[in-house]
Design an enzyme around this catalytic site. Structure first.
Site, PDB file in Angstrom:
ATOM      1  N   ASP A 155     -55.497 110.950  67.922  1.00 26.73           N
ATOM      2  CA  ASP A 155     -54.577 110.248  68.829  1.00 26.73           C
ATOM      3  C   ASP A 155     -54.712 110.796  70.254  1.00 26.73           C
ATOM      4  O   ASP A 155     -54.230 110.177  71.201  1.00 26.73           O
ATOM      5  CB  ASP A 155     -53.127 110.442  68.362  1.00 26.73           C
ATOM      6  CG  ASP A 155     -52.612 109.274  67.523  1.00 26.73           C
ATOM      7  OD1 ASP A 155     -53.183 108.171  67.657  1.00 26.73           O
ATOM      8  OD2 ASP A 155     -51.646 109.473  66.773  1.00 26.73           O
ATOM      9  N   LYS A 162     -53.617 100.593  60.174  1.00 23.39           N
ATOM     10  CA  LYS A 162     -54.623 101.647  60.362  1.00 23.39           C
ATOM     11  C   LYS A 162     -55.470 101.794  59.090  1.00 23.39           C
ATOM     12  O   LYS A 162     -56.693 101.955  59.159  1.00 23.39           O
ATOM     13  CB  LYS A 162     -53.938 102.971  60.737  1.00 23.39           C
ATOM     14  CG  LYS A 162     -53.420 102.945  62.175  1.00 23.39           C
ATOM     15  CD  LYS A 162     -52.490 104.083  62.545  1.00 23.39           C
ATOM     16  CE  LYS A 162     -51.918 103.784  63.947  1.00 23.39           C
ATOM     17  NZ  LYS A 162     -50.953 104.781  64.417  1.00 23.39           N
ATOM     18  N   GLN A 199     -47.892 109.626  62.230  1.00 26.76           N
ATOM     19  CA  GLN A 199     -47.287 108.443  62.843  1.00 26.76           C
ATOM     20  C   GLN A 199     -45.956 108.819  63.503  1.00 26.76           C
ATOM     21  O   GLN A 199     -45.102 109.432  62.877  1.00 26.76           O
ATOM     22  CB  GLN A 199     -47.074 107.367  61.759  1.00 26.76           C
ATOM     23  CG  GLN A 199     -46.564 106.057  62.279  1.00 26.76           C
ATOM     24  CD  GLN A 199     -47.560 105.351  63.206  1.00 26.76           C
ATOM     25  OE1 GLN A 199     -48.760 105.311  62.940  1.00 26.76           O
ATOM     26  NE2 GLN A 199     -47.079 104.829  64.309  1.00 26.76           N
TER      27      GLN A 199
END
Ligand code: NAD
Length: 283
Positions: free
Chosen positions: A119, A52, A96
């Site tokens: 997300d 990322k 995460q």
């Protein structure tokens, strides 16, 4: 003869589009920042976070990494998220997953401001997706939609079957296909006569997490097969949920693993971060 859906190609195209737009915003004095939080030292999570960061560098975002020890408490993690929510220089925040077991991941996800939830996992953004008024939805199923769009694969009126009902893949995938007027069926571990259902699919999306799970007898002649799974086979090789070698002979389109859905997820994270930043500056 099947067509291979090339996720590397389409993800590069998306990242380049984001890169171009980011450069324009930078020229106008606006920098885009993605904050990534990682708790503990799960090696797979570390690989994802590094990828990322690399993608942020490529498109021209500033990336902030918060690597917290595994003993971090839920309160400490949520305080950090609140600090980032209140920092107007931060456009996107992601934590995460998975987080260590003593931390409630739902609470963490919902602590992220919906405008910065790149997300698309928070309840507000999931609700917005299901009423068809969304801007930030889960990156993996959004990536699948981009692949279908890029290859001009018609969704409207088609039988779309998804295997898997997780909050991060199966359910948002169903909402997105429904939004494009697909006739959507979601299968899961309690589905009876799975092969009977999947063999009626014009578009079949596999998100199970088991190597070789989708066999040729489960697939209709000429179907479009999207393999979201990321697994290792008996010899340790990366593979999807679909028995690619046999299934490819029956289908019109198919994604490979690796090189199909995988690269799309990060590309869509970049796109979501750009969308979040643009929305925030239009407020
Ligand atoms: P999950 O474990 O949360 O969900 C798996 C789903 O499969 C469940 O809904 C379950 O009901 C269903 N399932 C299990 N056994 C089944 C059976 N016998 N018959 C029918 N359905 C069955 O997994 P997930 O997080 O949704 O991920 C699924 C796969 O996709 C994994 O391999 C994961 O690594 C991969 N994944 C890939 C990306 C990407 O970027 N390409 C992103 C997320 C997940």
């Amino acid at each position: 003869m099947y067509n291979l859906i090339d996720g590397k190609l389409v993800s590069a195209y998306i990242k380049d589009t984001v890169k171009e737009k980011t450069a324009e915003l930078k020229a106008a004095g606006k920098e885009i920042t993605l904050a990534v939080i990682i708790v503990g030292d799960d090696p797979a999570s570390r690989v994802y976070v590094n990828n990322k960061k690399k993608a942020c560098e490529y498109v021209g975002f500033r990336s902030l990494e918060y690597a917290l020890p595994a003993e971090t408490t839920e309160d400490e993690l949520i305080s950090l998220i609140e600090k980032l929510n209140n920092d107007s220089s931060v456009n996107g925040i992601l934590c995460q997953l998975p987080v260590p077991a003593h931390i409630n991941d739902e609470k963490v996800i919902d602590a992220i401001s919906p405008e910065k939830d790149v997300d698309g996992f928070s309840k507000i953004n999931v609700g917005k997706l299901w009423v068809g008024d969304y801007d930030l939805a889960a990156c993996t199923p959004m990536g699948v939609m981009e692949l279908l769009r890029y290859y001009n694969i018609e969704i409207s009126g088609k039988n779309c079957v998804i295997i898997g009902r997780s909050n991060i893949v199966g359910k948002p995938m169903a909402a997105l296909l429904l939004e494009e007027n697909g006739t959507v069926t979601v299968c899961h571990s309690r589905t009876k006569n799975l092969a009977e259902v999947t063999s009626k699919a014009d578009i079949l999306v596999a998100a199970v997490g088991r190597a070789g799970f989708v066999t040729a007898d489960m697939v209709k002649e000429g179907a479009v097969v999207i393999d979201v799974g990321i697994n290792r086979n008996a010899s340790g090789k990366l593979c999807g949920d679909v028995d690619f070698e046999k299934v490819k002979e029956k289908v019109s389109y198919i994604t490979p693993v690796p090189g199909g859905c995988g690269p799309m997820t990060i590309a869509l994270l970049m796109k979501n971060t750009l969308i979040a930043a643009e929305k925030q500056s239009n407020k």
